[in-house]
Design an enzyme around this catalytic site. Structure first.
Site, short mmCIF file in Angstrom:
data_model
loop_
_atom_site.label_atom_id
_atom_site.label_comp_id
_atom_site.label_asym_id
_atom_site.label_seq_id
_atom_site.Cartn_x
_atom_site.Cartn_y
_atom_site.Cartn_z
CG HIS A 23 -2.02 -0.95 1.23
ND1 HIS A 23 -2.57 -1.44 2.39
CD2 HIS A 23 -2.69 -1.55 0.22
CE1 HIS A 23 -3.51 -2.30 2.11
NE2 HIS A 23 -3.62 -2.39 0.79
CG HIS A 79 -9.93 -6.92 -4.04
ND1 HIS A 79 -10.62 -5.74 -3.86
CD2 HIS A 79 -8.79 -6.81 -3.28
CE1 HIS A 79 -9.93 -4.95 -3.05
NE2 HIS A 79 -8.82 -5.58 -2.70
CD GLU A 81 -5.78 -2.73 -2.41
OE1 GLU A 81 -6.43 -3.56 -1.74
OE2 GLU A 81 -5.06 -1.86 -1.89
CG ASP A 83 -2.96 -6.19 -4.17
OD1 ASP A 83 -3.93 -5.46 -4.41
OD2 ASP A 83 -2.91 -6.93 -3.16
CG HIS A 145 -9.39 -5.08 2.24
ND1 HIS A 145 -8.63 -3.94 2.35
CD2 HIS A 145 -9.00 -5.66 1.08
CE1 HIS A 145 -7.79 -3.85 1.34
NE2 HIS A 145 -7.99 -4.88 0.54
CG ASP A 164 -6.94 -8.76 -0.41
OD1 ASP A 164 -5.86 -9.21 -0.85
OD2 ASP A 164 -7.38 -7.64 -0.72
CE1 TYR A 192 -2.92 -9.93 3.35
CE2 TYR A 192 -5.00 -10.39 4.41
CZ TYR A 192 -4.27 -10.14 3.27
OH TYR A 192 -4.91 -10.11 2.05
CG HIS A 225 -1.85 -11.11 -0.71
ND1 HIS A 225 -1.02 -10.56 -1.66
CD2 HIS A 225 -2.91 -10.28 -0.62
CE1 HIS A 225 -1.56 -9.43 -2.11
NE2 HIS A 225 -2.71 -9.25 -1.50
FE1 FEO Z 1 -7.00 -5.54 -1.28
FE2 FEO Z 1 -4.47 -7.80 -1.89
O1 FEO Z 1 -5.57 -6.29 -2.22
#
Ligand code: FEO
Length: 395
Positions: A23, A79, A81, A83, A145, A164, A192, A225
């Site tokens: 982030h 998701h 985001e 990544d 999230h 996530d 995390y 992840h």
């Molecule tokens: Fe909310 Fe692994 O991105």
């Protein structure tokens, strides 16, 4: 290296050994991370999630070990985001007619990131898509999230891909939970959770109940992840249930910054008082400590002491940063107090108390302050204060 995780299901993601902050610089990641993407071969070939943009070539290289990337029919974007969506444009360059399956909010967010008019199909809880022998089931998971987050469940293979949720920033040589150091694994899983999911704990509890009520058999949990939960996969679900309940342990953490040692000496004396009441404590000089690791100690602890000298009418910037994080993460079931030294105006303790209350932390005492370096009497007052905080906590 590509890893087959089940019949016709391949991990094709990337391991980022060098990542030290995530982030931007908001979250420390001393053990790196992985960006997990999964390729499912069937009558329709499906890619579940992509990887962060800098690893897009690695993703294409990995997919190419299994099939030609132009043969991808569906990309599930659990998701938006970056990544996970960062290589979406690259994948769709190879297979421009592929359908992008995501939540309604996911489509808005992906459009916001890429400004591209791809072939979107939005889904919500209860929707499913047959791809041949396998069926993909979708479960909306808003605020786990992000508002767009969702889970994908492979009905025949009984694999949950929750993006996530249940992840860890943990780069490893191997892909499964039974192949890695368990202490490291749980340190990273907790860090995390604390730093990413704590504010959404009520949604976590609700989603776990909802998924368990569906009665779906789960043989594997494959997050986006870290490692895949293959051995006793529901162990991490049980951990999340515990963490989401936010029932801290009977221990304290005293976080402070200090200019010439006075506030540190106060922290030590408060700690002595806590120990007299058999409350274990940790002292963390926030100026020289990792903030994200310190927040893990906050998460575990029922008593939170925050200390700062007053400088120019304010607390020190390191303490401001900590207090901002406490407000953002919305910890529950904690009691807090402030302490600190001052030279003339002494606003620091009152400001910390107010910020702790704004963070939802119960502040039942005025706080402890002392002028210049603490006298023996000041230190005795801190020790007595620590003892009293311990007594209140145990009551
Ligand atoms: Fe909310 Fe692994 O991105």
């Amino acid at each position: 290296m590509v890893e087959q995780i089940a019949e016709d299901v391949y991990w094709v993601g990337a391991v980022d050994w060098d990542l030290r902050s995530f982030h931007g610089h908001e979250l420390s990641t001393p053990r790196g991370s992985t960006y997990n993407a999964y390729l499912i071969l069937d009558e329709k070939n499906v890619l579940v999630d992509t990887v962060w943009g800098p690893f897009k070539e690695k993703l294409i290289e990995n997919i190419s070990e299994v099939i030609d990337p132009s043969e991808i029919d569906i990309v599930v974007a659990n998701h938006a985001e970056t990544d996970h969506s960062g290589a979406l444009a690259e994948v769709l360059r190879y297979s421009p007619d592929a359908t992008v399956i995501c939540s309604r909010m996911g489509e808005k967010n992906i459009r916001g990131h890429f400004h591209s008019d791809w072939n979107f199909r939005t889904v919500s809880t209860g929707d499913s898509v047959g791809i041949g022998g396998e069926t993909l089931h979708f479960i909306g998971a808003p605020m786990l999230h992000w508002p767009d987050s969702m889970f994908t469940y492979l009905g025949e293979k009984k694999i949950l891909m929750p993006n996530d949720a249940f992840g860890q920033h943990y780069a490893t040589s191997f892909r499964f939970n039974d192949q890695v150091d368990q202490t490291e694994l749980y340190q990273e899983a907790l860090k995390y959770y604390v730093n990413i999911l704590t504010p959404f704990s009520s949604q976590v509890s609700g989603k776990i109940d909802e998924v368990l009520e569906l009665g779906l058999p789960v043989e594997m949990i494959a997050p986006s992840h870290g490692v895949i939960w293959r051995r006793e996969p529901l162990q991490i679900v049980e951990k999340y249930r515990d963490w989401a309940a936010q029932q801290p342990e009977e221990r304290a953490v005293l976080l402070y910054d200090t200019m010439w040692g006075a506030t540190r000496r106060m922290a030590e004396a408060i700690g002595d008082g806590l120990a007299e009441n058999e409350i274990s404590f940790k002292l963390i000089d926030i100026a020289v400590s990792d903030l994200n690791d310190a927040l893990v100690e906050v998460f575990k602890s029922g008593i939170i002491g925050v200390g700062s000298p007053t400088a120019n009418g304010e607390v020190l910037p390191t303490v401001s940063s900590l207090l901002t994080s406490l407000k953002a993460l919305k910890f529950k079931n904690k009691r807090g107090f402030a302490f600190g030294s001052y030279g003339w105006s002494g606003e620091g303790v009152g400001k910390i108390n107010q910020e702790l209350q704004d963070a939802g932390i119960e502040v039942g005492v005025e706080g402890l302050s002392c002028k210049w370096q603490p006298t023996p009497e000041d230190l005795e007052q801190c020790r007595a204060g620590g003892k009293e905080f311990g007594r209140i906590f145990k009551a």
